[in-house]
Design an enzyme around this catalytic site. Structure first.
Site, PDB file in Angstrom:
ATOM      1  CB  THR A  94     -75.137   4.828  16.553  1.00 32.44           C
ATOM      2  OG1 THR A  94     -75.680   3.537  16.805  1.00 32.44           O
ATOM      3  CG2 THR A  94     -76.211   5.881  16.763  1.00 32.44           C
ATOM      4  CE  LYS A 152     -66.723 -10.774  16.191  1.00 33.74           C
ATOM      5  NZ  LYS A 152     -65.679 -11.565  15.461  1.00 33.74           N
ATOM      6  N   GLY A 202     -66.257  -0.142  19.277  1.00 28.69           N
ATOM      7  CA  GLY A 202     -65.761   1.207  19.538  1.00 28.69           C
ATOM      8  C   GLY A 202     -64.262   1.387  19.369  1.00 28.69           C
ATOM      9  CD  GLU A 203     -61.573   0.405  23.339  1.00 34.32           C
ATOM     10  OE1 GLU A 203     -60.452   0.842  23.587  1.00 34.32           O
ATOM     11  OE2 GLU A 203     -62.300  -0.161  24.175  1.00 34.32           O
TER      12      GLU A 203
END
Ligand code: MOS
Length: 732
Positions: A628, A695, A698-699
């Site tokens: 994922t 950490k 996603g961004e």
């Protein structure tokens, strides 16, 4: 417990999703459901003076029309940046005001969606119009220095050393201004609510990244106790920040359902979402970067004008990231917020960093050409171990490693430095570009409750939402490894206020805040199993131990905090608020990193830009779910391609609103636009930021894609793009 990289497992919810068994918010159809549709404002700003509802009421099946005259009992929403729960402080339909074109002015509820839509189009509204500012460049747009803006917490400009003097005396300099249009989120799942009352109790089904805020914010707006409200959001069809907070339709849907004593569904159509939800603010950035003759950066001056609304200051954090790209000798930022008559802009995947990286990384590229240096080399030379703003060490910063490994995977050594020096057999100009990106390593408190049963089920409740990013798979992978069970035996209860508090999942802190709690809960469960005193042989599963103890179930709870946080932070998430911490912690600072390598092909006559190949390398700490994570990274790169070449909200100054408010005309990349995307991970756990070594991912995956593309376009054509999206006409 084994350590080291995590094994790759399939997405645990894949079967539910492909068989249509994953139930999203507005998939729910409680008995007696009615349908709602909004009528929207057709002026840029002003006030409703009269509403003629007669034609609308005459439509067969119409049950209720909610306009401002009925909503006097509702409290206005409070803005999340002011310790509230909503994307903005302005609540349409609670007053006769029109703050921007396209805001809802009435909600029609009917037996069928068709009747509701038909009736909503038959409402006649009279307005008193006012002049307005539709864009960052409008004459009436009002610029306020951020340090002076009335905000909940001040964000001062950053001053490190004397950047003005250092810049004035620098051997080599670049000075340029970069602009970016507004960008608008288009998750597949539309914004929507199903609200169902049973007496005093309300159940809300909604795709949200923040079930806790929906619960507590709704309680505040409706004036009822929060414990009477349940919010259920187990799956989200894409969030990206749009679903961070309460949206306009939520309180109105719940209100209508209460008035009617029947469940009501409102799904906001895409065109209306463009007009009445948060978006990435337009920006204007100026970067002045100075270096010595060896290419070491001696000074950076960073200015940003970021769009906000008239009713809220959406604070700009662009400069915070700009200051962390490199170890500049001196740094100075100037941030201004520009007020426009629009919804309050908000968080949209890498809300600030995507724009910042475009400006900083373009300027770095320009300086590299002036110095005759390789663009990878100049970036390696200016890496830093220490944060120039706080003087703290980075807990982990593997950006140089990302650059080196990425360059190798990409075949950067085949690049010839001069612009227009690489031409394909068919005559296309070939360009190769590089850029880095970074994103704050945030974390927060979390509660976890875990339950093992004798028949081998492990159920864990955590404060985090599954929006397609794969957190359910990451949780299953981590819990399975900790308890030595199979990932299939692990079920997670997420996005459901009947479990532990559901804080906002955003800021790339989902894993960093929930996985440490999951690990701590697993540890507590192991201890509780040991305390049963069964003397079970080493390696026994929880189910085996429970069988030996003749117990059906064992549950334990846990709570964790980010470094420097105390139990008080739990009070925030227990009441639907956010309590993030980072990237600055007491003893270190933490960021995630990306290095992107892009090849473009520019057709010489038409200047059509294609992106056949991207190689991206990421440092997100420990990778919890390789499959994922890779998928999330590829998605971020695709978004970056769209952000660089396609996305822009088009505004006609005379009218306001958004002209291209659908995904036919608001262009996003399609399969034909995407070539090969290869992604890799450093996969080194961060030793300090949390016990899991994670950490965010996603961004950061999106950050720096756009300048890698525009740098490649420069290499191909010799034309420097200073506005996003880059279009054919920019290259002629
Ligand atoms: Mo994100 S843009 O903080 O959901």
């Amino acid at each position: 417990m084994p350590t080291g990289p995590y094994a790759e497992i399939p997405r645990v919810d894949a079967y539910e999703k492909v068989r249509g068994r994953a139930i999203y918010g507005t998939d729910n159809n409680p008995a007696g459901l009615l349908q709602g549709a909004f009528a929207t404002a057709t002026i840029g700003k002003g006030r409703i003076t009269a509403m003629d509802l007669s034609q609308a009421k005459a439509v067969e099946g119409v049950r209720l029309i909610v306009a401002h005259e009925q909503t006097g009992s509702l409290q206005p929403a409070r803005f999340i940046m002011r310790h509230g729960f909503a994307f903005q402080s302005y609540s349409p339909v609670l007053t006769p005001n029109v703050a921007y074109r396209g805001q809802p002015v009435a909600l029609v509820v009917a037996d069928t969606l068709e009747a509701a839509i038909d009736a909503s189009s038959r409402i006649r509204v009279s307005y008193e119009e006012e002049p307005f500012a539709a864009t960052l460049d409008s004459e009436r747009a009002e610029a306020v220095p951020q340090a002076e803006a009335a905000t909940a917490w001040p964000i001062e400009d950053i001053v490190v050393g004397d950047a003005e003097t250092a810049y004035a005396t620098a051997a080599v300099k670049a000075d340029a201004t970069y602009t970016m249009s507004t960008q608008h989120q288009n998750p597949m799942e539309l914004i929507g609510t199903v609200a169902a009352w049973e007496g005093e109790r309300l159940t809300v089904y909604e795709g949200t990244q923040n079930a806790g805020a929906c619960k507590f914010g709704l309680a505040e707006q409706l004036g009822i106790p929060a414990e009477n409200i349940t919010v259920i959001s187990p799956y989200i069809g894409g969030g990206f920040g749009q679903k961070n907070t309460m949206q306009s339709q939520l309180v109105l849907t719940a209100f209508a359902a209460r008035e009617l004593g029947r469940p009501v569904k409102v799904v906001v159509p895409r065109r209306q979402i463009f007009h009445d939800s948060s978006f990435r603010p337009a920006t204007r950035q100026r970067v002045r970067l100075g270096a010595d003759s060896t290419g070491r950066f001696t000074a950076a001056l960073y200015e940003v004008d970021a769009q906000t609304s008239m009713h809220d200051f959406f604070q700009s954090e662009h400069a915070d990231t700009a200051a962390r790209h490199y170890g500049y000798g001196a740094f100075r930022s100037f941030a201004r917020l520009v007020r426009t008559d629009t919804p309050t802009p908000g968080y949209m995947r890498a809300p600030f960093e995507h724009a910042t990286a475009f400006a900083i990384e373009s300027t770095v590229d320009e300086l590299a050409y002036q110095l005759g240096m390789d663009p990878v080399q100049i970036r390696l030379l200016n890496d830093t171990e220490t944060d120039i703003v706080t003087g703290l060490p980075h807990s982990s910063r593997h950006i140089s490693e990302c650059l080196r490994r990425g360059a190798e995977m990409f075949g950067w050594e085949r690049r010839t430095p001069a612009p227009r020096s690489m031409v394909a057999e068919n005559g296309d100009l070939i360009g190769m570009g590089v850029a880095i990106g970074l994103y704050a390593g945030a974390g927060g408190p979390n509660r976890a409750s875990i339950r093992a049963t004798r028949d081998g089920v492990i159920q864990i409740s955590l404060g985090v939402h599954e929006m397609g990013q794969g957190i359910r798979t990451a949780i299953a992978n981590v819990v399975a490894r900790h308890l030595d069970v199979s990932p299939e035996s692990v079920t997670a209860i997420l996005g459901d206020t009947r479990g532990v508090p559901q804080m906002l999942t955003a800021g790339s802190w989902g894993s960093a805040s929930s996985i440490p709690a999951a690990e701590t809960a697993c540890e507590a469960l192991r201890e509780a199993l040991d305390a049963l005193g069964t003397n079970a042989p080493e390696g026994s599963s929880p189910a085996e131990i429970l069988a030996l103890a003749d117990r059906d179930v064992l549950s334990v709870e846990a709570a964790t905090f980010a470094p420097g946080q105390t139990r008080e932070a739990l009070g925030e998430i227990d009441t639907g608020h956010v309590a993030p911490s980072g990237p600055t912690y007491p003893d270190f600072i933490t960021y995630s990193y990306a290095a992107h390598f892009v090849e473009v092909r520019v057709e010489p006559a038409t200047r059509r830009i294609r992106v056949p190949r991207v190689v991206s390398m990421f440092d997100c700490g420990r990778v919890l779910s390789p499959r994922t994570a890779r998928s999330q990274a590829i998605g971020g790169v695709v978004w970056g391609i769209g952000g660089a070449l396609r996305e822009a909200g088009e505004v006609d100054e005379r009218y306001g609103g958004i002209l291209n408010a659908d995904i036919a005309e608001y262009l996003v990349p399609v399969n034909a636009d995407i070539g090969s995307i290869e992604v890799g991970f450093i996969d080194e756990p961060d030793p300090l930021v949390n016990r899991s070594g994670v950490k965010g991912l996603g961004e950061v995956v999106l950050v720096g894609v756009a300048p890698a593309i525009t740098n490649a376009v420069y290499h191909a054509t010799g034309v420097r793009a200073r506005h996003l999206p880059v279009r054919i006409e920019d290259l002629i």
